[in-house]
Design an enzyme around this catalytic site. Sequence first.
Site, PDB file in Angstrom:
ATOM      1  N   ASN A  65      -8.846  -4.890   3.424  1.00 53.68           N
ATOM      2  CA  ASN A  65      -9.939  -5.640   2.810  1.00 53.68           C
ATOM      3  C   ASN A  65     -10.905  -6.099   3.912  1.00 53.68           C
ATOM      4  O   ASN A  65     -10.564  -6.960   4.721  1.00 53.68           O
ATOM      5  CB  ASN A  65      -9.343  -6.844   2.056  1.00 53.68           C
ATOM      6  CG  ASN A  65     -10.389  -7.656   1.325  1.00 53.68           C
ATOM      7  OD1 ASN A  65     -11.586  -7.496   1.546  1.00 53.68           O
ATOM      8  ND2 ASN A  65      -9.939  -8.554   0.467  1.00 53.68           N
TER       9      ASN A  65
ATOM     10  N   HIS B 246     -14.685  -3.188  -5.054  1.00 57.49           N
ATOM     11  CA  HIS B 246     -14.270  -3.908  -3.845  1.00 57.49           C
ATOM     12  C   HIS B 246     -12.843  -3.483  -3.507  1.00 57.49           C
ATOM     13  O   HIS B 246     -11.974  -3.414  -4.387  1.00 57.49           O
ATOM     14  CB  HIS B 246     -14.350  -5.411  -4.094  1.00 57.49           C
ATOM     15  CG  HIS B 246     -13.690  -6.209  -3.024  1.00 57.49           C
ATOM     16  ND1 HIS B 246     -13.957  -6.004  -1.685  1.00 57.49           N
ATOM     17  CD2 HIS B 246     -12.760  -7.209  -3.078  1.00 57.49           C
ATOM     18  CE1 HIS B 246     -13.220  -6.842  -0.973  1.00 57.49           C
ATOM     19  NE2 HIS B 246     -12.493  -7.570  -1.787  1.00 57.49           N
TER      20      HIS B 246
ATOM     21  N   CYS C 258     -16.265 -11.476  -0.672  1.00 56.53           N
ATOM     22  CA  CYS C 258     -16.106 -10.046  -0.948  1.00 56.53           C
ATOM     23  C   CYS C 258     -17.123  -9.522  -1.959  1.00 56.53           C
ATOM     24  O   CYS C 258     -17.301  -8.312  -2.074  1.00 56.53           O
ATOM     25  CB  CYS C 258     -14.694  -9.752  -1.427  1.00 56.53           C
ATOM     26  SG  CYS C 258     -13.450 -10.303  -0.275  1.00 56.53           S
TER      27      CYS C 258
HETATM   28  N1  ACO Z   1       5.944  -8.772   2.934  1.00 55.43           N
HETATM   29  C1  ACO Z   1       7.100  -8.939   2.251  1.00 55.43           C
HETATM   30  N2  ACO Z   1       7.210  -9.836   1.254  1.00 55.43           N
HETATM   31  C2  ACO Z   1       6.132 -10.569   0.949  1.00 55.43           C
HETATM   32  C3  ACO Z   1       4.930 -10.456   1.634  1.00 55.43           C
HETATM   33  C4  ACO Z   1       4.862  -9.513   2.674  1.00 55.43           C
HETATM   34  N3  ACO Z   1       3.743  -9.314   3.385  1.00 55.43           N
HETATM   35  N4  ACO Z   1       4.032 -11.307   1.093  1.00 55.43           N
HETATM   36  C5  ACO Z   1       4.663 -11.961   0.113  1.00 55.43           C
HETATM   37  N5  ACO Z   1       5.953 -11.525   0.019  1.00 55.43           N
HETATM   38  C6  ACO Z   1       6.984 -11.942  -0.905  1.00 55.43           C
HETATM   39  C7  ACO Z   1       6.687 -13.279  -1.573  1.00 55.43           C
HETATM   40  O1  ACO Z   1       7.046 -14.347  -0.721  1.00 55.43           O
HETATM   41  C8  ACO Z   1       7.536 -13.205  -2.811  1.00 55.43           C
HETATM   42  O2  ACO Z   1       8.843 -13.520  -2.483  1.00 55.43           O
HETATM   43  P1  ACO Z   1       9.758 -14.397  -3.499  1.00 55.43           P
HETATM   44  O3  ACO Z   1       9.829 -13.594  -4.762  1.00 55.43           O
HETATM   45  O4  ACO Z   1      11.036 -14.530  -2.759  1.00 55.43           O
HETATM   46  O5  ACO Z   1       9.003 -15.692  -3.682  1.00 55.43           O
HETATM   47  C9  ACO Z   1       7.495 -11.712  -3.175  1.00 55.43           C
HETATM   48  O6  ACO Z   1       7.067 -11.028  -1.973  1.00 55.43           O
HETATM   49  C10 ACO Z   1       6.555 -11.369  -4.299  1.00 55.43           C
HETATM   50  O7  ACO Z   1       5.335 -12.062  -4.080  1.00 55.43           O
HETATM   51  P2  ACO Z   1       4.107 -11.920  -5.046  1.00 55.43           P
HETATM   52  O8  ACO Z   1       3.069 -12.905  -4.604  1.00 55.43           O
HETATM   53  O9  ACO Z   1       4.542 -11.927  -6.458  1.00 55.43           O
HETATM   54  O10 ACO Z   1       3.643 -10.425  -4.705  1.00 55.43           O
HETATM   55  P3  ACO Z   1       2.482  -9.628  -5.350  1.00 55.43           P
HETATM   56  O11 ACO Z   1       3.004  -8.403  -5.985  1.00 55.43           O
HETATM   57  O12 ACO Z   1       1.576 -10.506  -6.170  1.00 55.43           O
HETATM   58  O13 ACO Z   1       1.647  -9.170  -4.063  1.00 55.43           O
HETATM   59  C11 ACO Z   1      -0.349  -9.780  -2.876  1.00 55.43           C
HETATM   60  C12 ACO Z   1       1.092 -10.160  -3.187  1.00 55.43           C
HETATM   61  C13 ACO Z   1      -0.337  -8.424  -2.186  1.00 55.43           C
HETATM   62  C14 ACO Z   1      -0.922 -10.829  -1.952  1.00 55.43           C
HETATM   63  C15 ACO Z   1      -1.131  -9.691  -4.220  1.00 55.43           C
HETATM   64  O14 ACO Z   1      -0.929 -10.842  -4.971  1.00 55.43           O
HETATM   65  C16 ACO Z   1      -2.606  -9.507  -3.983  1.00 55.43           C
HETATM   66  O15 ACO Z   1      -3.072  -8.509  -3.476  1.00 55.43           O
HETATM   67  N6  ACO Z   1      -3.432 -10.498  -4.411  1.00 55.43           N
HETATM   68  C17 ACO Z   1      -4.870 -10.449  -4.239  1.00 55.43           C
HETATM   69  C18 ACO Z   1      -5.223 -10.960  -2.875  1.00 55.43           C
HETATM   70  C19 ACO Z   1      -6.626 -10.678  -2.469  1.00 55.43           C
HETATM   71  O16 ACO Z   1      -7.217  -9.697  -2.858  1.00 55.43           O
HETATM   72  N7  ACO Z   1      -7.180 -11.569  -1.634  1.00 55.43           N
HETATM   73  C20 ACO Z   1      -8.460 -11.437  -1.075  1.00 55.43           C
HETATM   74  C21 ACO Z   1      -9.532 -11.762  -2.028  1.00 55.43           C
HETATM   75  S1  ACO Z   1     -10.394 -13.179  -1.663  1.00 55.43           S
HETATM   76  C22 ACO Z   1     -11.775 -12.721  -0.837  1.00 55.43           C
HETATM   77  O17 ACO Z   1     -12.727 -12.422  -1.425  1.00 55.43           O
HETATM   78  C23 ACO Z   1     -11.872 -12.824   0.636  1.00 55.43           C
END
Ligand code: ACO
Length: 330
Positions: free
Chosen positions: A287, A257, A115
Amino acid sequence: MSLYRTRVAGTGSYLPPDLITNKDLEKLVDTNDEWIRERTGISERHRALPNQATSDLAYEASLLAIKDANLEPKDIDCIIVGTVTGDYQTPSTSCVLQAKLGLNGIPAMDVGAACSGFIYILSMADAYIRMGMYKNILIVGAEVTTRFVNYKDRETCILFGDGAGAWVVSRTDTQAKDVVYSSHLRAEGSLGDLFIRPSGGSKRPFSQEVLDDNSYWFTMKGREIYKNAVRTMSATCQEALEFNKMNSSHIDWLVPHQANWRIMEAVANHFDFPKEKVISIVDQMGNTSAATIPVAFDFARKDGRIKRGQTILLTAFGAGLTAGSAVLQF
Ligand code: ACO
């Protein structure tokens, strides 16, 4: 001392027509529209048509950028593509794109900084131009991420989409004001396993086992990525401002980004940057990895927000982990 500086001469972008909405994802994994919008800001993403590969998206964006620069393909003397989802392992997507543009002979190379790819290739193009090697470089961030996303993994499949954004960056003189002021790049390879496609490379080549254990797809430690994204993008923005002896009031637009709106908001808060001046189209694109910055930039130009003469700060983080920032006057 450089003899030349680099100017953004033209921009273009292309998003394929097919859409994946949050409602579509509800049918595939245990998720819902409200959760996705609240946690990421994303409503829909674009998906390449079955007959489109990364170079096809790159080609469409490139033609628009070349036209916008008032040039013809024959005026381009170097191509650099940022991608981690290229058409093939080899040849490079930039070589495929070069052939499509009818530009046999000029150098063409891919850079795999995920990214952060667009900031990496902008930095390289700026260095080439300052050195006097090339006059008009086509830089393209292009990805078809949806072919590498596991649509059974709710944490990753909600995030990614396909697209391409291109700039023509051109030689200008050292007195010009509308130039790339700076770029800063960094990487932390020790954090590489936070976002990885574990198989399909030389470490663990394709086999039936790889297909069976799902290690062919992107895998991610989302919460860790989130924390590191805010940390590194904030740090690279700070570095860019200090280097240019600027503060947030000197910046007309921040183009970060586009991974997740909450990450962009946290970065803006970190240096007291008004949220109204953050360009975000993550709601309609998701993304698209190396493509997010040039696509968001191009959209904001076309809707009249970004104008010539304005000062823009770009910042990105990506798998690797990589990160970077750039400041330019458009
Ligand atoms: N729908 C519903 N629930 C979900 C989903 C979903 N799609 N995904 C995860 N959950 C659940 C989890 O299992 C967790 O449940 P639990 O509490 O029972 O264990 C709960 O939601 C909370 O999960 P978190 O991981 O704490 O959620 P968070 O608020 O951190 O959001 C997310 C998750 C959206 C993935 C966030 O962490 C994020 O955006 N991270 C950055 C990811 C990113 O940008 N990646 C790409 C970059 S890498 C590159 O360069 C290609």
